[in-house]
Design a protein around this motif. Structure first.
Motif, short mmCIF file in Angstrom:
data_model
loop_
_atom_site.label_atom_id
_atom_site.label_comp_id
_atom_site.label_asym_id
_atom_site.label_seq_id
_atom_site.Cartn_x
_atom_site.Cartn_y
_atom_site.Cartn_z
N GLN A 1 0.84 -1.20 0.00
CA GLN A 1 0.00 0.00 0.00
C GLN A 1 0.88 1.25 0.00
O GLN A 1 2.03 1.22 0.43
CB GLN A 1 -0.91 0.01 1.23
N THR A 2 0.34 2.36 -0.49
CA THR A 2 1.07 3.62 -0.54
C THR A 2 0.28 4.71 0.17
O THR A 2 -0.92 4.55 0.44
CB THR A 2 1.31 4.06 -1.99
N VAL A 3 0.97 5.81 0.46
CA VAL A 3 0.29 6.94 1.10
C VAL A 3 -0.85 7.44 0.22
O VAL A 3 -1.91 7.83 0.71
CB VAL A 3 1.30 8.07 1.38
N GLU A 4 -0.63 7.39 -1.10
CA GLU A 4 -1.64 7.90 -2.02
C GLU A 4 -2.77 6.90 -2.26
O GLU A 4 -3.88 7.31 -2.61
CB GLU A 4 -0.99 8.23 -3.38
N ARG A 5 -2.52 5.63 -2.04
CA ARG A 5 -3.50 4.60 -2.41
C ARG A 5 -3.51 3.50 -1.36
O ARG A 5 -2.68 2.61 -1.37
CB ARG A 5 -3.14 4.04 -3.80
N ASN A 6 -4.45 3.61 -0.43
CA ASN A 6 -4.58 2.61 0.63
C ASN A 6 -6.03 2.60 1.11
O ASN A 6 -6.87 3.37 0.62
CB ASN A 6 -3.61 2.90 1.78
N VAL B 1 2.66 2.10 4.87
CA VAL B 1 2.72 3.55 4.67
C VAL B 1 3.60 4.24 5.70
O VAL B 1 3.61 5.47 5.81
CB VAL B 1 1.31 4.18 4.66
#
Length: 475
Positions: free
Chosen positions: A138-143, A176
């Motif tokens: 997962q990423t900060v932009e997409r979670n 993240v």
């Protein structure tokens, strides 16, 4: 079958088949009963024949997909689950089932899409939320952190759902870069899971001690009979130590197939020694009196149908560490490889994994530490009474020097190096372990030393390991 009486169920199904011998519903039931009874060899041809038949309902296709998946025939299971989705597109379970096989096959974007659809149809599908968190980093932009926290705070989640959501949050928050919040949810989920089960780690520790006492140097000094077969290669140890990585690397060799994590050894051992009866220690004592040659023959006969046509095959069931000495007694020409990893990285990786059924010691840090110490004691025993029989592979060394470590493991197995082993991540072979997503990537070192982010939270574990004399290299 709901009463767990397979014999009665099989008798009833056979009466139905006598009247309707080609009825898919009865054939599916028969195959299911046989597999529940451990009679996989009898179930396999029924399932294979059904996969070439035309079924009638989404339920039948989904059931057949499940049976094929349990037989590790993921490519054949995939169209069955797709057909179930086509027949009942509004049923969330069908999309979830399809996602599980897509993940096993490494088709991760399709897997996530199917999970999104399952959750859209049923926002309370806790297993779908849990699996979706695992499919990718997962990423900060997409979670999904906000969605998961909202669900957890809704007051509409049962205990098992709480466990799933907490583990999903722990995974996504770690991804993240929020280790404190991640461990908060991990500890909450693990504690809840532990409170839902009846388990005493002392039982497992006593069983390990009984195994070491029964299968001692005197036992291996005697002639017990064996099976003269050199096809099997066992990778064993604790879970989450890199065994799937090593398996994928070695199984990329043209002479090696894989059966994944097979229960066949334990099943055949229990059949020969008899049911546990009054306890595990009684079973251990009886196991020392079995025909070990017969154990080896039965194991090979039941395992070979799933291994492919290569000259050798891998079995990476971690729990086979309990039987390492018995494996050598039954199949002295088999090769045994034990995976090792830093104790705290091993234990943290186990602790943060929500296993389906196995490893009940993994949900409490003190239980986990005690079990780890017991495991190390038993492995030291095997290496003491069977010098040179077990080849150790260090996970950190495997990551640092993939070619060198893999070549040494192949040499231990009597095989030459093959460059295809370096392209393991491109293999289309299915993986059904907790590492099913990670093995689609090249080797990475980001999980080495991960425990250091949680040094304070892992203190109860560190104290248990320290008292047991386990060196943890805390620098």
């Amino acid at each position: 079958m709901r009463l767990n009486n397979n014999d009665v169920a099989l008798a009833a199904i056979d009466r139905a088949l006598a009247l309707q011998p080609d009825e898919p519903a009865w054939l599916l039931q028969r195959a299911n009963c046989l597999m529940r009874a451990g009679r996989v060899g009898e179930a396999r041809p029924i399932v294979q024949a059904l996969s070439e038949s035309r079924l009638r309902t989404a339920y039948q296709y989904a059931t057949l997909g499940l049976l094929l998946s349990r037989l590790d025939m993921q490519e054949q299971a995939l169209p069955m689950y797709r057909r179930a989705v086509e027949l009942e597109p509004g049923r969330s379970e069908n999309h979830y089932n399809l996602a599980t096989v897509l993940r096993f096959l490494g088709r991760l974007e399709e897997c996530e899409h199917s999970l999104d659809r399952a959750i859209e149809l049923n926002p309370r599908d806790w297993e779908a939320h849990g699996l979706r968190a695992q499919v990718r980093r997962q990423t900060v932009e997409r979670n999904h952190v906000a969605q998961l926290e909202s669900l957890l705070g809704s007051g509409e989640v049962d205990a098992r759902g709480e466990v799933r959501l907490c583990y999903a949050l722990a995974k996504e928050l770690e991804d993240v870069g929020q280790p404190r919040r991640s461990f908060h949810y991990l500890r909450r989920g693990a504690t809840r899971r532990r409170n839902l089960m009846r388990y005493d780690v002392e039982d497992d520790l006593q069983t390990m001690q009984a195994i070491a006492g029964q299968f001692d140097a005197d036992f291996f000094s005697r002639e017990v009979g064996s099976c003269d077969n050199d096809e099997a290669i066992f990778i064993l140890g604790l879970p989450r130590t890199g065994s799937t990585l090593l398996e994928r690397v070695l199984a990329s060799h043209p002479a090696i197939g894989s059966v994944g994590e097979s229960n066949n050894l334990a099943i055949e051992l229990t059949r020969l020694a008899g049911a546990p009866g009054r306890g595990k220690r009684e079973l251990v004592a009886r196991a020392a009196t079995i025909d070990f040659g017969e154990l080896g023959r039965r194991y090979v006969e039941t395992t070979r149908p799933a291994s492919g046509r290569q000259a050798r095959f891998l079995d990476k069931m971690p729990l086979n560490f309990l039987y390492a000495g018995l494996i050598h007694a039954a199949l002295p020409r088999a090769r045994i490889i034990c995976m090792s990893r830093h104790p705290l990285d091993t234990c943290y990786a186990i602790y943060k994994t929500l296993f389906q059924d196995a490893y009940p010691y993994s949900y409490d840090l003190q239980d986990l530490g005690r079990y780890y110490a017991g495991y190390e004691g038993l492995m030291a025993h095997w290496e003491r009474v069977l010098p040179g029989v077990i080849h150790r592979v260090d996970y950190e060394e495997l990551v640092r020097d993939l070619r060198g470590v893999a070549a040494a493991a192949l040499a231990f197995c009597g095989l030459d190096w093959d460059e295809r082993c370096l392209q393991f991540h491109r293999s289309r072979q299915a993986s059904t372990t907790a590492s099913a997503s990670q093995v689609r990537e090249p080797v990475y070192a980001t999980s080495i030393g991960r425990w250091r982010d949680y040094r304070e939270e892992l203190q109860p574990l560190i104290e248990v390991l320290d008292r047991a004399g386990i060196a943890c290299d805390l620098a």
